[in-house]
Design a protein around this motif. Structure first.
Motif, mmCIF file in Angstrom:
data_model
loop_
_atom_site.group_PDB
_atom_site.id
_atom_site.type_symbol
_atom_site.label_atom_id
_atom_site.label_comp_id
_atom_site.label_asym_id
_atom_site.label_seq_id
_atom_site.Cartn_x
_atom_site.Cartn_y
_atom_site.Cartn_z
ATOM 1 N N TYR A 1 109.931 -37.380 -39.377
ATOM 2 C CA TYR A 1 109.215 -38.629 -39.679
ATOM 3 C C TYR A 1 108.668 -38.608 -41.112
ATOM 4 C CZ TYR A 1 105.465 -42.099 -39.573
ATOM 5 O OH TYR A 1 104.628 -43.160 -39.861
ATOM 6 N N LEU A 2 108.011 -37.528 -41.496
ATOM 7 C CA LEU A 2 107.400 -37.448 -42.822
ATOM 8 C C LEU A 2 108.454 -37.352 -43.925
ATOM 9 C CD1 LEU A 2 104.416 -35.030 -42.074
ATOM 10 C CD2 LEU A 2 104.352 -37.525 -42.324
ATOM 11 N N ARG A 3 109.523 -36.634 -43.658
ATOM 12 C CA ARG A 3 110.596 -36.495 -44.650
ATOM 13 C C ARG A 3 111.245 -37.843 -44.936
ATOM 14 N NH1 ARG A 3 113.366 -33.198 -42.001
ATOM 15 N NH2 ARG A 3 114.876 -34.661 -41.134
ATOM 16 N N GLU A 4 111.591 -38.564 -43.888
ATOM 17 C CA GLU A 4 112.237 -39.867 -44.064
ATOM 18 C C GLU A 4 111.263 -40.894 -44.642
ATOM 19 O OE1 GLU A 4 115.388 -40.269 -43.746
ATOM 20 O OE2 GLU A 4 115.819 -38.324 -42.829
ATOM 21 N N LEU A 5 109.997 -40.778 -44.273
ATOM 22 C CA LEU A 5 108.986 -41.681 -44.808
ATOM 23 C C LEU A 5 108.826 -41.475 -46.316
ATOM 24 C CD1 LEU A 5 106.791 -43.823 -44.243
ATOM 25 C CD2 LEU A 5 105.193 -41.930 -43.810
ATOM 26 N N ASP A 6 108.811 -40.225 -46.756
ATOM 27 C CA ASP A 6 108.713 -39.925 -48.189
ATOM 28 C C ASP A 6 109.925 -40.477 -48.945
ATOM 29 O OD1 ASP A 6 106.296 -38.669 -48.019
ATOM 30 O OD2 ASP A 6 107.123 -36.640 -47.865
ATOM 31 N N GLU A 7 111.075 -40.316 -48.343
ATOM 32 C CA GLU A 7 112.308 -40.776 -49.004
ATOM 33 C C GLU A 7 112.309 -42.283 -49.176
ATOM 34 O OE1 GLU A 7 117.171 -40.437 -48.470
ATOM 35 O OE2 GLU A 7 115.823 -39.049 -47.411
ATOM 36 N N TYR A 8 111.915 -42.994 -48.115
ATOM 37 C CA TYR A 8 111.897 -44.452 -48.194
ATOM 38 C C TYR A 8 110.782 -44.940 -49.127
ATOM 39 C CZ TYR A 8 111.565 -49.330 -46.821
ATOM 40 O OH TYR A 8 111.521 -50.703 -46.836
ATOM 41 N N THR A 9 109.643 -44.251 -49.119
ATOM 42 C CA THR A 9 108.528 -44.637 -49.986
ATOM 43 C C THR A 9 108.921 -44.539 -51.461
ATOM 44 O OG1 THR A 9 106.911 -43.911 -48.339
ATOM 45 C CG2 THR A 9 106.127 -44.138 -50.602
ATOM 46 N N GLN A 10 109.695 -43.518 -51.786
ATOM 47 C CA GLN A 10 110.109 -43.295 -53.170
ATOM 48 C C GLN A 10 111.236 -44.226 -53.612
ATOM 49 O OE1 GLN A 10 111.053 -39.107 -53.286
ATOM 50 N NE2 GLN A 10 108.997 -38.528 -52.594
ATOM 51 N N ASP A 11 112.007 -44.693 -52.636
ATOM 52 C CA ASP A 11 113.132 -45.567 -52.978
ATOM 53 C C ASP A 11 113.352 -46.556 -51.838
ATOM 54 O OD1 ASP A 11 115.457 -46.839 -53.674
ATOM 55 O OD2 ASP A 11 116.596 -45.007 -54.082
ATOM 56 N N LYS A 12 112.860 -47.783 -52.020
ATOM 57 C CA LYS A 12 112.919 -48.797 -50.966
ATOM 58 C C LYS A 12 114.343 -49.291 -50.686
ATOM 59 C CE LYS A 12 108.503 -49.237 -49.953
ATOM 60 N NZ LYS A 12 107.904 -48.230 -50.828
ATOM 61 N N ARG B 1 114.508 -45.809 -43.697
ATOM 62 C CA ARG B 1 113.518 -46.647 -43.000
ATOM 63 C C ARG B 1 113.818 -46.683 -41.509
ATOM 64 N NH1 ARG B 1 108.714 -48.137 -41.655
ATOM 65 N NH2 ARG B 1 108.486 -50.327 -41.081
ATOM 66 N N HIS B 2 115.078 -46.807 -41.135
ATOM 67 C CA HIS B 2 115.458 -46.794 -39.717
ATOM 68 C C HIS B 2 115.174 -45.428 -39.081
ATOM 69 C CE1 HIS B 2 117.173 -50.771 -39.248
ATOM 70 N NE2 HIS B 2 117.783 -50.637 -40.423
ATOM 71 N N GLN B 3 115.384 -44.363 -39.840
ATOM 72 C CA GLN B 3 115.112 -43.026 -39.333
ATOM 73 C C GLN B 3 113.612 -42.836 -39.088
ATOM 74 O OE1 GLN B 3 117.853 -41.910 -38.267
ATOM 75 N NE2 GLN B 3 118.478 -40.212 -39.598
ATOM 76 N N VAL B 4 112.802 -43.423 -39.954
ATOM 77 C CA VAL B 4 111.351 -43.384 -39.768
ATOM 78 C C VAL B 4 110.976 -44.049 -38.444
ATOM 79 C CG1 VAL B 4 109.149 -44.305 -40.601
ATOM 80 C CG2 VAL B 4 110.755 -43.293 -42.214
#
Length: 263
Positions: A206-217, A223-226
């Motif tokens: 959750y945190l890994r995918e959230l960081d990735e989406y936060t850095q690049d929308k 976002r779906h993985q989150v």
């Protein structure tokens, strides 16, 4: 599993009330014990009702299938009770057929608890007609909304005093309850470890995918993985799930405000 609403069974409630009058009229402890033993089916008939209140989980261990078959446990022992040192005292016979004194428990923990029911040194046990709120008992009560929050878990699957424990008395209540309810039962510990491992991995995802989406929308897949990881975490802490308190402890132990929405 706070017991605030009585069973919706008028015949059962009348039977319970009639048996209480029989117990009050008895002239000896032996006579009361005979009445209680002869009517064990009365509390046994509430097993399904008690299980429904806990979503099919043991009230003490939160297990569904690794803590053996179900017993209806009398929180305050009915015919005799034991102090912490094993000294035997009079039981709470007037609560033998009182639905508010019933808990559902796997027999692993029920056998270990037996009739032990210590009270705080220097305090008195409640008597017939007394106010139960004045009795300071040592064992944690799963039907008290505050007591389960004192119990916590670690990555090794062990039941331990939690971050909400305020003093030595509460710490003792936790450690004694772990011992007396046999919450260190090895199959139960192993199942907790598995839950913790799954929850911790899901948090990492959750945190890994959230960081990735936060850095690049533009990373819509992240976002779906989150969302998928969040869905699994919400399921794990759902009170209907087995050992949901272990997953909750895992999330709390991470001390990450981004996880606050799952608590």
């Amino acid at each position: 599993m706070e017991l605030v609403t009585p069973p919706n069974d008028a015949a059962w409630m009348k039977k319970s009330a009639d048996l209480l009058e029989d117990l009050k009229a008895a002239t000896s402890a032996e006579e009361r014990a005979k009445i209680i033993d002869a009517n064990s089916s009365v509390w046994g008939s509430l097993k399904t009702w008690l299980l429904a209140a806990s979503h099919g989980k043991c009230w003490f261990s939160e297990a569904k299938d690794c803590f053996s078959h179900w017993d209806v446990e009398h929180f305050r022992p009915k015919t005799s009770a034991k102090d912490r040192d094993g000294t035997i005292v009079e039981g709470y016979w007037w609560l033998a057929f009182d639905w508010t004194n019933f808990r559902i428990c796997g027999n692993v923990g029920n056998r270990k608890k037996g009739t032990f029911f210590p009270v705080r040194p220097g305090t008195n046990r409640v008597k017939l007609g007394g106010d139960q709120r004045q009795e300071e008992y040592l064992l944690l009560d799963p039907s008290d909304p505050e007591d389960p929050s004192l119990l916590f878990f670690n990555m090794a699957g062990e039941a331990i005093p939690g971050p909400f424990v305020r003093d030595d008395w509460e710490r003792l209540r936790v450690t004694y309850s772990v011992e007396r309810y046999k919450l260190d039962y090895e199959p139960l510990v192993q199942k907790r470890k598995a839950i913790w491992f799954e929850c911790n991995n899901t948090i990492n995802e959750y945190l890994r995918e959230l960081d990735e989406y936060t850095q690049d929308k533009t990373k819509i897949i992240a976002r779906h993985q989150v969302k998928e990881a969040a869905k699994r975490l919400r399921r794990m802490v759902d009170v209907r799930e087995e050992l949901s308190s272990v997953a909750r402890a895992c999330i709390i132990s991470r001390s990450d405000m981004r996880l606050a929405g799952f608590l």
